[in-house]
Design an enzyme around this catalytic site. Structure first.
Site, PDB file in Angstrom:
ATOM      1  N   ARG A 130       0.814  -1.244   0.000  1.00 26.03           N
ATOM      2  CA  ARG A 130       0.000   0.000   0.000  1.00 26.03           C
ATOM      3  C   ARG A 130       0.835   1.275   0.000  1.00 26.03           C
ATOM      4  NH1 ARG A 130      -3.051  -3.077   3.492  1.00 26.03           N
ATOM      5  NH2 ARG A 130      -4.854  -3.958   2.440  1.00 26.03           N
ATOM      6  N   LYS A 151       4.049  11.456 -11.109  1.00 28.87           N
ATOM      7  CA  LYS A 151       3.260  10.574 -11.982  1.00 28.87           C
ATOM      8  C   LYS A 151       4.047   9.292 -12.182  1.00 28.87           C
ATOM      9  CE  LYS A 151       0.624  13.788 -14.869  1.00 28.87           C
ATOM     10  NZ  LYS A 151       0.439  14.239 -16.262  1.00 28.87           N
ATOM     11  N   GLU A 211      11.583  18.257 -24.648  1.00 31.72           N
ATOM     12  CA  GLU A 211      10.759  18.516 -23.445  1.00 31.72           C
ATOM     13  C   GLU A 211      11.246  19.777 -22.727  1.00 31.72           C
ATOM     14  OE1 GLU A 211       7.982  17.132 -22.446  1.00 31.72           O
ATOM     15  OE2 GLU A 211       7.925  15.022 -23.040  1.00 31.72           O
ATOM     16  N   LYS A 259       8.793  22.952 -13.390  1.00 34.79           N
ATOM     17  CA  LYS A 259       7.925  21.815 -13.093  1.00 34.79           C
ATOM     18  C   LYS A 259       7.533  21.817 -11.618  1.00 34.79           C
ATOM     19  CE  LYS A 259       6.550  17.269 -14.098  1.00 34.79           C
ATOM     20  NZ  LYS A 259       6.662  16.043 -14.835  1.00 34.79           N
ATOM     21  N   GLU A 294      -3.183  17.503 -11.483  1.00 36.31           N
ATOM     22  CA  GLU A 294      -3.591  17.871 -12.844  1.00 36.31           C
ATOM     23  C   GLU A 294      -5.082  18.163 -12.973  1.00 36.31           C
ATOM     24  OE1 GLU A 294      -1.325  16.005 -16.114  1.00 36.31           O
ATOM     25  OE2 GLU A 294      -3.221  15.968 -17.189  1.00 36.31           O
ATOM     26  N   ARG A 336      -1.560  22.103 -14.259  1.00 38.16           N
ATOM     27  CA  ARG A 336      -0.566  21.099 -14.672  1.00 38.16           C
ATOM     28  C   ARG A 336      -0.759  20.652 -16.115  1.00 38.16           C
ATOM     29  NH1 ARG A 336       1.963  16.119 -11.099  1.00 38.16           N
ATOM     30  NH2 ARG A 336       3.253  15.284 -12.771  1.00 38.16           N
ATOM     31  N   ASN A 345       1.357  19.501 -20.848  1.00 42.72           N
ATOM     32  CA  ASN A 345       1.032  18.648 -21.992  1.00 42.72           C
ATOM     33  C   ASN A 345       1.100  19.400 -23.321  1.00 42.72           C
ATOM     34  OD1 ASN A 345       0.578  16.408 -20.373  1.00 42.72           O
ATOM     35  ND2 ASN A 345      -1.535  17.032 -19.968  1.00 42.72           N
ATOM     36  N   HIS A 349       1.625  17.602 -26.616  1.00 41.81           N
ATOM     37  CA  HIS A 349       1.367  16.180 -26.388  1.00 41.81           C
ATOM     38  C   HIS A 349       0.096  15.674 -27.066  1.00 41.81           C
ATOM     39  CE1 HIS A 349       4.630  16.685 -23.600  1.00 41.81           C
ATOM     40  NE2 HIS A 349       4.570  15.424 -23.183  1.00 41.81           N
ATOM     41  N   HIS A 378       1.279  12.534 -28.798  1.00 41.48           N
ATOM     42  CA  HIS A 378       0.835  11.180 -28.424  1.00 41.48           C
ATOM     43  C   HIS A 378       0.173  10.472 -29.596  1.00 41.48           C
ATOM     44  CE1 HIS A 378       0.592  11.903 -23.796  1.00 41.48           C
ATOM     45  NE2 HIS A 378       1.744  11.362 -24.151  1.00 41.48           N
ATOM     46  N   HIS A 391       9.559   9.566 -27.555  1.00 40.40           N
ATOM     47  CA  HIS A 391       8.477  10.405 -27.029  1.00 40.40           C
ATOM     48  C   HIS A 391       8.783  11.906 -27.232  1.00 40.40           C
ATOM     49  CE1 HIS A 391       5.390  11.944 -24.392  1.00 40.40           C
ATOM     50  NE2 HIS A 391       6.315  12.558 -23.671  1.00 40.40           N
TER      51      HIS A 391
HETATM   52  P1  NAD Z   1      14.189   5.274 -21.280  1.00 42.21           P
HETATM   53  O1  NAD Z   1      13.988   5.177 -19.830  1.00 42.21           O
HETATM   54  O2  NAD Z   1      13.750   4.154 -22.128  1.00 42.21           O
HETATM   55  O3  NAD Z   1      15.729   5.576 -21.559  1.00 42.21           O
HETATM   56  C1  NAD Z   1      16.167   5.688 -22.894  1.00 42.21           C
HETATM   57  C2  NAD Z   1      17.358   4.758 -23.170  1.00 42.21           C
HETATM   58  O4  NAD Z   1      18.534   5.339 -22.607  1.00 42.21           O
HETATM   59  C3  NAD Z   1      17.239   3.391 -22.552  1.00 42.21           C
HETATM   60  O5  NAD Z   1      17.747   2.444 -23.450  1.00 42.21           O
HETATM   61  C4  NAD Z   1      18.130   3.483 -21.300  1.00 42.21           C
HETATM   62  O6  NAD Z   1      18.649   2.236 -20.887  1.00 42.21           O
HETATM   63  C5  NAD Z   1      19.209   4.375 -21.804  1.00 42.21           C
HETATM   64  N1  NAD Z   1      19.890   5.166 -20.775  1.00 42.21           N
HETATM   65  C6  NAD Z   1      19.349   5.739 -19.673  1.00 42.21           C
HETATM   66  N2  NAD Z   1      20.271   6.494 -19.065  1.00 42.21           N
HETATM   67  C7  NAD Z   1      21.415   6.381 -19.774  1.00 42.21           C
HETATM   68  C8  NAD Z   1      22.713   6.937 -19.649  1.00 42.21           C
HETATM   69  N3  NAD Z   1      22.987   7.831 -18.698  1.00 42.21           N
HETATM   70  N4  NAD Z   1      23.658   6.593 -20.558  1.00 42.21           N
HETATM   71  C9  NAD Z   1      23.355   5.739 -21.570  1.00 42.21           C
HETATM   72  N5  NAD Z   1      22.142   5.202 -21.762  1.00 42.21           N
HETATM   73  C10 NAD Z   1      21.186   5.525 -20.868  1.00 42.21           C
HETATM   74  O7  NAD Z   1      13.475   6.594 -21.881  1.00 42.21           O
HETATM   75  P2  NAD Z   1      13.214   8.046 -21.291  1.00 42.21           P
HETATM   76  O8  NAD Z   1      13.100   8.921 -22.463  1.00 42.21           O
HETATM   77  O9  NAD Z   1      14.132   8.392 -20.196  1.00 42.21           O
HETATM   78  O10 NAD Z   1      11.772   7.891 -20.624  1.00 42.21           O
HETATM   79  C11 NAD Z   1      10.636   7.598 -21.383  1.00 42.21           C
HETATM   80  C12 NAD Z   1       9.534   7.172 -20.450  1.00 42.21           C
HETATM   81  O11 NAD Z   1       9.216   8.246 -19.559  1.00 42.21           O
HETATM   82  C13 NAD Z   1       8.242   6.820 -21.145  1.00 42.21           C
HETATM   83  O12 NAD Z   1       7.760   5.603 -20.624  1.00 42.21           O
HETATM   84  C14 NAD Z   1       7.293   7.957 -20.787  1.00 42.21           C
HETATM   85  O13 NAD Z   1       5.953   7.550 -20.715  1.00 42.21           O
HETATM   86  C15 NAD Z   1       7.819   8.341 -19.434  1.00 42.21           C
HETATM   87  N6  NAD Z   1       7.495   9.717 -19.028  1.00 42.21           N
HETATM   88  C16 NAD Z   1       6.953   9.884 -17.804  1.00 42.21           C
HETATM   89  C17 NAD Z   1       6.654  11.155 -17.345  1.00 42.21           C
HETATM   90  C18 NAD Z   1       6.130  11.334 -15.971  1.00 42.21           C
HETATM   91  O14 NAD Z   1       5.765  12.462 -15.600  1.00 42.21           O
HETATM   92  N7  NAD Z   1       6.116  10.300 -15.171  1.00 42.21           N
HETATM   93  C19 NAD Z   1       6.927  12.276 -18.154  1.00 42.21           C
HETATM   94  C20 NAD Z   1       7.492  12.066 -19.417  1.00 42.21           C
HETATM   95  C21 NAD Z   1       7.775  10.773 -19.850  1.00 42.21           C
HETATM   96  N1  GLY Z   2       4.873  15.115 -17.972  1.00 45.03           N
HETATM   97  C1  GLY Z   2       3.675  15.823 -17.643  1.00 45.03           C
HETATM   98  C2  GLY Z   2       3.393  15.889 -16.184  1.00 45.03           C
HETATM   99  O1  GLY Z   2       4.181  15.462 -15.382  1.00 45.03           O
HETATM  100  O2  GLY Z   2       2.355  16.353 -15.805  1.00 45.03           O
END
Ligand code: NAD
Ligand code: GLY
Length: 372
Positions: free
Chosen positions: A120, A142, A184, A226, A236, A240, A244, A247, A251, A264
Site C-alpha cells: 500500500r 506521476k 521537453e 515543473k 492535474e 498542470r 502537456n 502532447h 501522443h 516520445h
Molecule cells: P528510457 O527510460 O527508455 O531511456 C532511454 C534509453 O537510454 C534506454 O535504453 C536506457 O537504458 C538508456 N539510458 C538511460 N540512461 C542512460 C545513460 N545515462 N547513458 C546511456 N544510456 C542511458 O526513456 P526516457 O526517455 O528516459 O523515458 C521515457 C519514459 O518516460 C516513457 O515511458 C514515458 O511515458 C515516461 N514519461 C513519464 C513522465 C512522468 O511524468 N512520469 C513524463 C514524461 C515521460
Molecule cells: N509530464 C507531464 C506531467 O508530469 O504532468
C-alpha cells in the site's frame, strides 16, 4: 551542485542537481531517516555505466539490493511490475523498505509505481539518468505502467522522497536520447519563460556539446518550472495540463506509428510544431513567435519524417486519448512565448482539417529555412 524544493506540504522533497549528485546521494538521502539500505531498481545498461557512482554514494547504508529490469518501453508492463513485487517479497522487503530508481523514465515510472503499490505504498527516491527523466518524469509524482490498450493507462500519483539528478550521467547518453529530452526542455521554456527560451537559443551549441554547466542550468531551470506547476496543481486538475503542450498531437503520432518511429520527445517536438501552426491558424499566436519557436525546435535535433502517416491513424489515436472530450478537444496552446492556456473547446472538424494539411506538408506552415 544546486538544490530545489518541490513544495507539497507533507509530501515536499528536494531535487539535487549537479555533476556529482550520485556520489553525494547520502547528503540528501540521510535526512530522510531510512532504516535500511535501498532496493535499487535499474536496468543493466544504466547500472553498468553509473551503478558504481551510486553505490559509492550509498556506502554508509550498507549493501543495497539490486533488481534489474529489461531495457526498453515494452518492459514498463504489468509482467515486469509483478516480477518486481515478487522479487521484493523474496528479499523480505516490508513497509520500511525504500526503492531507489536508477535510470530513465521507464525505470522511474515503473519503480515509482511499484513503490506506490507495494504494501500500500513505500517511499522511493529517483536517480534519473536521461535528460528527459531529469527535466520531466522524475519530478511530479506521476508513476505508472503501459497496458496493451495504451501507454501510461494504469498509474498513480506518488511523489518521490528526493530526486538525485546527476548531469554527469548524461555524458553516456546516445545523441538521439539527448535530443528527445531537449524537446521537453523547449516545451517547458515555451509554456513558462521567455528568458529560458532566450537562454536555449543562445546556449544550444554548448548544451549539445554536453558542457556540464549548461546541462546543469537546463535541468535546474526545467525542474524549477515543473516544481512550481506541480506545487500549485499536483493532481492535474487545471494548471498542470500546460505541461502537456505538444502532447495532443505528439501522443497521437506515437500511437499512429505503433511507438516505433519516434522517441516520445521527438513526437512532442512535432506536436509543438503542430500546436504552434494550428494556434496561428486560429489567430491565437503571432507569426514572429511561431517562427522563433519553430526555429529553436528544428535546431535541437532532426525529427523523424511524418512521411506515410495518414490522418486516420492519427485521428483515431487522438480521439481515444485522455484529452478528448465530447463536444471539444482539450489542448494546451500558447498565446505568447512563455504563456500557455488550456483550450477546452477546440473544434474537432477544424483540428482534423488542419492536421490533414499539416501531415502532408508541415514545412508549408513555417518560412523556408525555419524548419530543417
Ligand atoms: P528510457 O527510460 O527508455 O531511456 C532511454 C534509453 O537510454 C534506454 O535504453 C536506457 O537504458 C538508456 N539510458 C538511460 N540512461 C542512460 C545513460 N545515462 N547513458 C546511456 N544510456 C542511458 O526513456 P526516457 O526517455 O528516459 O523515458 C521515457 C519514459 O518516460 C516513457 O515511458 C514515458 O511515458 C515516461 N514519461 C513519464 C513522465 C512522468 O511524468 N512520469 C513524463 C514524461 C515521460
Ligand atoms: N509530464 C507531464 C506531467 O508530469 O504532468
Amino acid at each position: 551542485m544546486k538544490t530545489l524544493d518541490v513544495n507539497l506540504g507533507a509530501r515536499s522533497y528536494t531535487i539535487l542537481v549537479g555533476g556529482r549528485a550520485l556520489t553525494r546521494a547520502a547528503a540528501v538521502v540521510e535526512p530522510l531517516g531510512f532504516e535500511t539500505a535501498p532496493i535499487i531498481i535499474t536496468n543493466r545498461t544504466v547500472f553498468e555505466l553509473h551503478g558504481g557512482s551510486l553505490l559509492d554514494g550509498l556506502k554508509r547504508f550498507g549493501p543495497s539490493a539490486i533488481v534489474e529490469i529489461g531495457d526498453g518501453e515494452r518492459f514498463k508492463s504489468h509482467q515486469t511490475l509483478f516480477k518486481l513485487y515478487r522479487e521484493m517479497l523474496r528479499i523480505r522487503a516490508d513497509r520500511r523498505s525504500w526503492i531507489l530508481s536508477l535510470g530513465g523514465g521507464v525505470v522511474g515510472d515503473i519503480a515509482g509505481f511499484a513503490a506506490a503499490t507495494f504494501m500500500r505504498g513505500i517511499r522511493f527516491v529517483n536517480a534519473p539518468t536521461t535528460l528527459l527523466a531529469q527535466v520531466d518524469s522524475s519530478v511530479g509524482g506521476k508513476v505508472g505502467i503501459n497496458v496493451p490498450e495504451g501507454k501510461n493507462l494504469v498509474g498513480a500519483f506518488h511523489q518521490p522522497s528526493a530526486v538525485l539528478s546527476d548531469v554527469s550521467t548524461l555524458g553516456t547518453l546516445p545523441d538521439r536520447e539527448l535530443g528527445a529530452g531537449l524537446f521537453e526542455v523547449v516545451k517547458t521554456a515555451a509554456i513558462w519563460s521567455e528568458p529560458f527560451v532566450g537562454y536555449l537559443e543562445r546556449s544550444l551549441p554548448r548544451i549539445l556539446e554536453r558542457k556540464a554547466n549548461a546541462l546543469e542550468h537546463v535541468v535546474v531551470e526545467a525542474c524549477r518550472v515543473k516544481a512550481e506547476v506541480v506545487s500549485k496543481d499536483e493532481r492535474e486538475q487545471s494548471l498542470r495540463m500546460i505541461l502537456n503542450f505538444g502532447h495532443t498531437v505528439g501522443h497521437a503520432l506515437e500511437a499512429a506509428t505503433a511507438y516505433r518511429r519516434f522517441k516520445h520527445g521527438e513526437a512532442v517536438g512535432w506536436g509543438m510544431l503542430a500546436a504552434l501552426a494550428f494556434g496561428r491558424t486560429l489567430g491565437r499566436m503571432d507569426d514572429r513567435s511561431v517562427a522563433r519557436l519553430g526555429r529553436l525546435i528544428s535546431r535541437v535535433a532532426p525529427l523523424p519524417s511524418l512521411r506515410g502517416i495518414g490522418i486516420e491513424g492519427v485521428w483515431t489515436a487522438l480521439c481515444r486519448d485522455k484529452k478528448f472530450r465530447s463536444g471539444g478537444i482539450r489542448m494546451a496552446m500558447l498565446s505568447a512565448i512563455g504563456r500557455c492556456e488550456i483550450v477546452t473547446d477546440v473544434d474537432p472538424d477544424e483540428l482534423r482539417r488542419f492536421l490533414v494539411s499539416f501531415l502532408a506538408s508541415p514545412g508549408a506552415y513555417f518560412a523556408p529555412g525555419d524548419l530543417r
